[in-house]
Structures are given as C-alpha cells and as structure tokens.
Design a protein around this motif. Structure first.
Motif, PDB file in Angstrom:
ATOM      1  N   ILE A 391     -18.098  -5.309  -2.419  1.00 19.47           N
ATOM      2  CA  ILE A 391     -16.965  -5.356  -3.350  1.00 19.47           C
ATOM      3  C   ILE A 391     -15.903  -6.311  -2.815  1.00 19.47           C
ATOM      4  N   GLU A 392     -15.601  -7.369  -3.566  1.00 24.11           N
ATOM      5  CA  GLU A 392     -14.654  -8.372  -3.073  1.00 24.11           C
ATOM      6  C   GLU A 392     -13.249  -7.806  -2.950  1.00 24.11           C
ATOM      7  N   TYR A 393     -12.811  -7.046  -3.935  1.00 26.04           N
ATOM      8  CA  TYR A 393     -11.481  -6.431  -3.890  1.00 26.04           C
ATOM      9  C   TYR A 393     -11.472  -5.220  -4.826  1.00 26.04           C
ATOM     10  N   PRO A 394     -10.572  -4.269  -4.607  1.00 23.97           N
ATOM     11  CA  PRO A 394     -10.567  -3.053  -5.424  1.00 23.97           C
ATOM     12  C   PRO A 394     -10.076  -3.311  -6.848  1.00 23.97           C
ATOM     13  N   THR A 395     -10.543  -2.491  -7.752  1.00 25.65           N
ATOM     14  CA  THR A 395     -10.073  -2.581  -9.131  1.00 25.65           C
ATOM     15  C   THR A 395      -8.806  -1.769  -9.342  1.00 25.65           C
ATOM     16  N   ASP A 396      -8.548  -0.806  -8.431  1.00 25.70           N
ATOM     17  CA  ASP A 396      -7.324  -0.021  -8.519  1.00 25.70           C
ATOM     18  C   ASP A 396      -7.013   0.570  -7.153  1.00 25.70           C
ATOM     19  N   VAL A 397      -5.774   0.979  -6.964  1.00 25.06           N
ATOM     20  CA  VAL A 397      -5.349   1.712  -5.772  1.00 25.06           C
ATOM     21  C   VAL A 397      -4.661   2.980  -6.246  1.00 25.06           C
ATOM     22  N   ASN A 398      -5.267   4.115  -5.927  1.00 23.26           N
ATOM     23  CA  ASN A 398      -4.739   5.415  -6.330  1.00 23.26           C
ATOM     24  C   ASN A 398      -4.457   5.482  -7.832  1.00 23.26           C
ATOM     25  N   GLY A 399      -5.363   4.878  -8.619  1.00 17.87           N
ATOM     26  CA  GLY A 399      -5.240   4.923 -10.068  1.00 17.87           C
ATOM     27  C   GLY A 399      -4.412   3.814 -10.676  1.00 17.87           C
ATOM     28  N   GLU A 400      -3.742   3.009  -9.861  1.00 22.72           N
ATOM     29  CA  GLU A 400      -2.955   1.891 -10.381  1.00 22.72           C
ATOM     30  C   GLU A 400      -3.832   0.638 -10.405  1.00 22.72           C
ATOM     31  N   PRO A 401      -4.101   0.058 -11.567  1.00 27.40           N
ATOM     32  CA  PRO A 401      -5.028  -1.079 -11.660  1.00 27.40           C
ATOM     33  C   PRO A 401      -4.551  -2.289 -10.852  1.00 27.40           C
ATOM     34  N   CYS A 402      -5.520  -3.021 -10.280  1.00 24.34           N
ATOM     35  CA  CYS A 402      -5.235  -4.277  -9.576  1.00 24.34           C
ATOM     36  C   CYS A 402      -5.515  -5.432 -10.530  1.00 24.34           C
ATOM     37  N   LYS A 403      -4.521  -6.276 -10.731  1.00 19.78           N
ATOM     38  CA  LYS A 403      -4.691  -7.381 -11.677  1.00 19.78           C
ATOM     39  C   LYS A 403      -5.477  -8.547 -11.092  1.00 19.78           C
ATOM     40  N   TYR A 405      -7.115 -10.223  -6.855  1.00 18.47           N
ATOM     41  CA  TYR A 405      -7.480  -9.853  -5.490  1.00 18.47           C
ATOM     42  C   TYR A 405      -6.302  -9.839  -4.519  1.00 18.47           C
ATOM     43  N   LEU A 406      -5.122 -10.247  -4.964  1.00 13.30           N
ATOM     44  CA  LEU A 406      -3.924 -10.159  -4.133  1.00 13.30           C
ATOM     45  C   LEU A 406      -3.179  -8.838  -4.313  1.00 13.30           C
ATOM     46  N   ASP A 407      -3.424  -8.181  -5.422  1.00 13.28           N
ATOM     47  CA  ASP A 407      -2.583  -7.061  -5.836  1.00 13.28           C
ATOM     48  C   ASP A 407      -2.567  -5.918  -4.812  1.00 13.28           C
ATOM     49  N   TRP A 408      -3.707  -5.674  -4.166  1.00 15.27           N
ATOM     50  CA  TRP A 408      -3.778  -4.552  -3.235  1.00 15.27           C
ATOM     51  C   TRP A 408      -3.236  -4.905  -1.847  1.00 15.27           C
ATOM     52  N   LEU A 409      -2.749  -6.131  -1.680  1.00 18.28           N
ATOM     53  CA  LEU A 409      -2.238  -6.597  -0.384  1.00 18.28           C
ATOM     54  C   LEU A 409      -0.709  -6.680  -0.366  1.00 18.28           C
ATOM     55  N   ARG A 410      -0.057  -5.951  -1.252  1.00 22.30           N
ATOM     56  CA  ARG A 410       1.387  -6.088  -1.395  1.00 22.30           C
ATOM     57  C   ARG A 410       2.161  -5.675  -0.139  1.00 22.30           C
ATOM     58  N   PHE A 411       1.620  -4.766   0.666  1.00 18.60           N
ATOM     59  CA  PHE A 411       2.333  -4.347   1.870  1.00 18.60           C
ATOM     60  C   PHE A 411       2.480  -5.498   2.877  1.00 18.60           C
ATOM     61  N   ALA A 412       1.625  -6.499   2.773  1.00 18.66           N
ATOM     62  CA  ALA A 412       1.680  -7.633   3.700  1.00 18.66           C
ATOM     63  C   ALA A 412       2.761  -8.640   3.332  1.00 18.66           C
ATOM     64  N   MET A 413       3.284  -8.582   2.108  1.00 16.92           N
ATOM     65  CA  MET A 413       4.100  -9.670   1.580  1.00 16.92           C
ATOM     66  C   MET A 413       5.499  -9.753   2.183  1.00 16.92           C
ATOM     67  N   LEU A 414       6.120  -8.614   2.491  1.00 15.02           N
ATOM     68  CA  LEU A 414       7.515  -8.612   2.928  1.00 15.02           C
ATOM     69  C   LEU A 414       7.706  -9.401   4.219  1.00 15.02           C
ATOM     70  N   ALA A 415       6.911  -9.110   5.238  1.00  7.98           N
ATOM     71  CA  ALA A 415       7.064  -9.808   6.517  1.00  7.98           C
ATOM     72  C   ALA A 415       6.815 -11.297   6.374  1.00  7.98           C
ATOM     73  N   THR A 416       5.840 -11.664   5.546  1.00  7.30           N
ATOM     74  CA  THR A 416       5.531 -13.085   5.339  1.00  7.30           C
ATOM     75  C   THR A 416       6.690 -13.808   4.670  1.00  7.30           C
ATOM     76  N   VAL A 417       7.218 -13.230   3.610  1.00  4.69           N
ATOM     77  CA  VAL A 417       8.329 -13.853   2.890  1.00  4.69           C
ATOM     78  C   VAL A 417       9.539 -14.040   3.809  1.00  4.69           C
ATOM     79  N   CYS A 418       9.817 -13.061   4.657  1.00  4.48           N
ATOM     80  CA  CYS A 418      11.010 -13.104   5.518  1.00  4.48           C
ATOM     81  C   CYS A 418      10.783 -13.808   6.849  1.00  4.48           C
ATOM     82  N   GLY A 419       9.543 -14.138   7.177  1.00  6.41           N
ATOM     83  CA  GLY A 419       9.268 -14.749   8.466  1.00  6.41           C
ATOM     84  C   GLY A 419       9.498 -13.796   9.628  1.00  6.41           C
ATOM     85  N   LEU A 420       9.246 -12.502   9.403  1.00  5.69           N
ATOM     86  CA  LEU A 420       9.467 -11.493  10.437  1.00  5.69           C
ATOM     87  C   LEU A 420       8.159 -11.164  11.154  1.00  5.69           C
ATOM     88  N   PRO A 421       8.225 -10.829  12.431  1.00  3.63           N
ATOM     89  CA  PRO A 421       7.005 -10.431  13.136  1.00  3.63           C
ATOM     90  C   PRO A 421       6.504  -9.091  12.616  1.00  3.63           C
TER      91      PRO A 421
END
Length: 474
Positions: A391-403, A405-421
C-alpha cells in the motif's frame, strides 16, 4: 512491552556507534574488522528487508587504509542514501533513467563525512527521487520493515532505518523534507534527527538556497545520533546557508546534565492531523512513564491552522523548480504521485508563493513565542502505524479520508516550515509489536538541548536499542 527479537549477526554489529568508535580510537578493533562485519550482516539481512541496495565492498576496504584514530568516526562504516552521489558507486535516485548512473564525484557532505573517518559501505534504498513515505522504486523494489516484513519501513529514508534496526551499519545518513527520516525512524524503532537547515551540509548546488530539504543523522541511540551530527556539522561556503558547528560538540552537550525539563505535548498538534486510538495510547503511556519532578509534561499546542497550506505550496514550488531543471529523459519515467507534485508546482501563481512565504514567517514567530515556555514540543510522528508494504499510502487516518499521499504526513510539516530541529525517538510498541516514535521539536538552532532532552527520555523509557533479526512474516 513485547520481547525484543533475537540478534544473530556479528558481535561487532551489536555495538553502539559510540562504543565502536571508542574501540577504533583505542586501536582495539580495526576499520577492516567493522567493514567485514557490516558486509556479513548485510548479506544476512538483505533477502528479508532489501535495505542496502548497492554495496561498495572494494571501495570500503580500500578506504580503511586512510582511516586514523584521530578522526571523528575513525573508520566507522556508514550507509548513504541513494539520493546522494558517491564517487564510483552506482547512484540511482530510485528512478529508471538513472538506474546505471555512476558519478565521478561525491556530494560534498559525503566527502566531509569521509574526511572525518566515515567509510561508505553502500547505498540505502529510497522511493523515486525521495518522494513518498513508503520506500519502493522501479530499480530495486520494496524495502520491508524489519519488525514485520509484511509492512513498509516508511520513507523516504526507509532503507537507512531498516538497515540500522538490523545492525547492517552503526550510523546512516538520511534526508528529510516531509518527514523522510522521521517517519522511517518511527516505523523501524530507531532515532532520526532532522536538523535546522544548514547544520548538516546541503544538497546539490541548484538546491543550495532551499530551506525545506535537509540531511540528518540516523542511529540506534540518541548519543549515536549526536556523534554523527558532529561528523556532519560545520561551515563550508559551498553551502550558502551553511552554519558553524557549536563550540561544545553535540555529543558533549547531549551527555551533559539536563536540569529541569518542560515538555509541551500536543496529541493532535492543535487539530492539525488525526491519530488512531492505538497510536495515542502508546504515546500517552510513554509520556506518563517519563513524567517526574524534573520533567514536566504539559498538554499544550501552538497555532497550526495555516501550516498545511504553507507547506504544500512551498513543497510543490520546490518540486517544480527541480523538475524544470531535470532533463525530460529522466522526468518522463516518474511515478504518478511524483508527476502530480510537479504539476501542482507548475500551476502555482506568484500570489500563492507570496502568501506561503508570508504565512511561513508568521508561523515561525508564533512557534518562537510558544517555545519560550518549553524545552521541546512533543507530538506524534504519524497518526498511524506502518501499513502493508504493497500500500503506497493510507486512504484514511482514523476515519478521516486522505486526499493524497501527503495528507497523512501532516505532523511532519510544522518543523519543516519553521526550520526547527525535530527528532523521532522510539517510545514504545503497539500491541502487535511494531515500534512507535514520538516527535520532539526543539527551539531554533536548538539541536544540543533537543538531543539532551531526548537522551533523558530514552534512559527513562529503557526500551533497549540492540539490533534485531528481521521478523519474517508472510
């Protein structure tokens, strides 16, 4: 906590990187001993996990002659992700058009690591051009999770994480834009650190001013991660955003007494992303275990409403920028999800990019204010555990649909946007025996304190860090 799987590899492969380097510096083992042990372990585990997809045994053995005890890594074999060119070694980027590419020169970070005593033992598997959090490609196929070979190892540094978990190497280089070393670290039960931009070198010259993708260390312990970060760090004008190494090494700071620690815990990062109950249970249990009079865990979250759109715009812009500078003979083979990213970038308006840049500054200022009260922000690495490798990426996370293959990786976005370790620390296991990592986000240029806090938590949890034999399931 489930019983840790057995380890039947060479004894040297079970050492921590710090212990192995100490033995090298004391001349109690030779670099050639470690090279032989690493190659033997790769041979044992490759059929099950497919992590170290290209080996360079002769090059590595030749490099042992130049290794000396006064170098940072003193002749320690490491893995290099198959996105980073290594001179004379097949480097495919996981794409068909470059399947037989052998570069004449190494990426500058590889040269730096070799100058500091690292010996490249081989290239670790990655999805095509590093796009995706499941490591597979048309050149080498799938990398499997060593804790359950039916599952994926995460991505895009999946080969690095799987190889570390099984003891193929002691340290491995990863890279991260949307969680590319944090997700596989969590899935494979190892430590992965996304440093601030400019700390750990840079990538190709055409991406020199890009603050989103970074290189970072991956290891089985926090101290080992700090050791590798020291070997990667330092100013070099070839990287326009390069940053000087600290006066005190990251390893020394990591080992220093931490004093009181305040952790903000955001279970869903202010509503940014969903989490399954099983993942939440593991994280909540771990944080309850480490809480003490010197370590406060306070549930609190920063403002994250604009993080996803900002990240998506800047990432798409970067993908289009890279694609327009890449020959069509290469891009024509890209997988559909990668083509989608490029198309999204091509369709951006200047107003879209300007708005994302404005949002980014506002998000950073908000995080700066938030982190004044805390040493680190803790949150999930992902909202789900690894899925079947097919499976390349999930279709949903806890019942919330993924639009997509990036959708389920949202927890990674904050540090990247801010340049934080940001660091992924193993903190427990699901009831099926799969590792779970906790993401720790530090203050700006706060790698030393972040590693220090992570080490305190690692010791309190005492989960063990020994490598394992792949758990082969069908």
């Amino acid at each position: 906590m489930p019983a840790r799987p057995a380890f039947s590899g060479p004894e040297l492969c079970a050492l921590t990187a710090c212990d192995a380097v100490d033995l090298l510096k004391a001349r109690e083992v030779q670099p050639s001993d470690l090279v032989e042990a690493s190659l033997a372990r790769i041979s044992q585990t490759s059929p099950a996990i497919n992590a170290m997809v290209t080996q360079c045994a002769a090059r590595a053995q030749s490099a042992t002659k130049a290794a000396t005890p006064n170098q940072d890594l003193a002749g320690l074999p490491i893995g290099i992700k198959d996105l980073s060119p290594v001179s004379g070694v097949r480097t495919t980027f996981g794409t068909k058009a470059l399947a037989e590419f052998v570069p004449e020169t190494s990426e500058p970070l590889v040269t730096r690591l070799e100058t500091r005593g690292a010996i490249v033992i081989g290239k670790t598997n990655t999805p095509e051009m590093g796009a995706g959090a499941n490591t597979f490609n048309a050149v080498f196929g799938k990398t499997r999770n060593p804790w359950d070979t039916r599952l994926n190892a995460g991505g895009s540094s999946g080969g690095a994480a799987a190889g570390l978990a099984t003891g193929e190497v002691w340290l491995s280089q990863g890279s991260d834009l949307g969680g590319s070393l944090r997700t596989p670290a969590s899935f494979c039960g190892i430590v992965g650190l996304r440093p601030s931009p400019g700390i750990a070198g840079g990538g190709p010259a055409l991406q020199g001013f890009d603050f989103l993708p970074v290189n970072g260390p991956m290891a089985r312990t926090v101290e080992d991660c700090a050791l590798m970060l020291d070997a990667m760090a330092g100013y070099d004008p070839i990287w326009p955003i390069s940053y000087p190494a600290p006066v005190n090494s990251y390893l020394r700071t990591c080992r220093t007494e931490s004093g009181p620690i305040r952790i903000a815990y955001a279970p869903d990062l202010g509503g940014l992303a969903p989490v399954t109950p099983r993942m939440s249970q593991v994280l909540n249990t771990a944080l309850a275990r480490i809480a003490s009079k010197d370590l406060d865990v306070i549930e609190a979250a920063p403002q994250t409403e604009t993080v996803e759109q900002c990240f998506r715009t800047l990432r798409a812009f970067g993908f289009w920028t890279n694609a327009r500078n890449t020959p069509e003979r290469i891009t024509q083979h890209y997988k559909p999800t990668l083509q989608q990213n490029i198309s999204e970038g091509r369709a951006l308006l200047m107003d879209d990019v300007a708005e994302a840049m404005t949002q980014r500054s506002a998000i950073y200022q908000s995080m700066l204010l938030f982190l004044k009260d805390y040493d680190v922000l803790a949150c999930p690495v992902t909202g789900i555990e690894p899925l079947p490798v097919e499976i390349e990426y999930p279709t949903d996370v806890n019942g919330e649909p993924c639009k997509d293959y990036l959708d389920w990786l949202r927890f990674a976005m904050l540090a990247t946007v801010c340049g934080l370790p940001a660091l992924s620390l193993p903190v427990g296991f699901t009831d099926t025996g799969v590792p779970v990592g906790l993401q720790l986000i530090g203050r700006p240029r706060g790698e030393g304190r972040l590693l220090q806090v992570a080490r305190v938590m690692e010791k309190a949890l005492n989960l063990g860090s020994a490598p394992i034999d792949p758990v082969i399931r069908h």
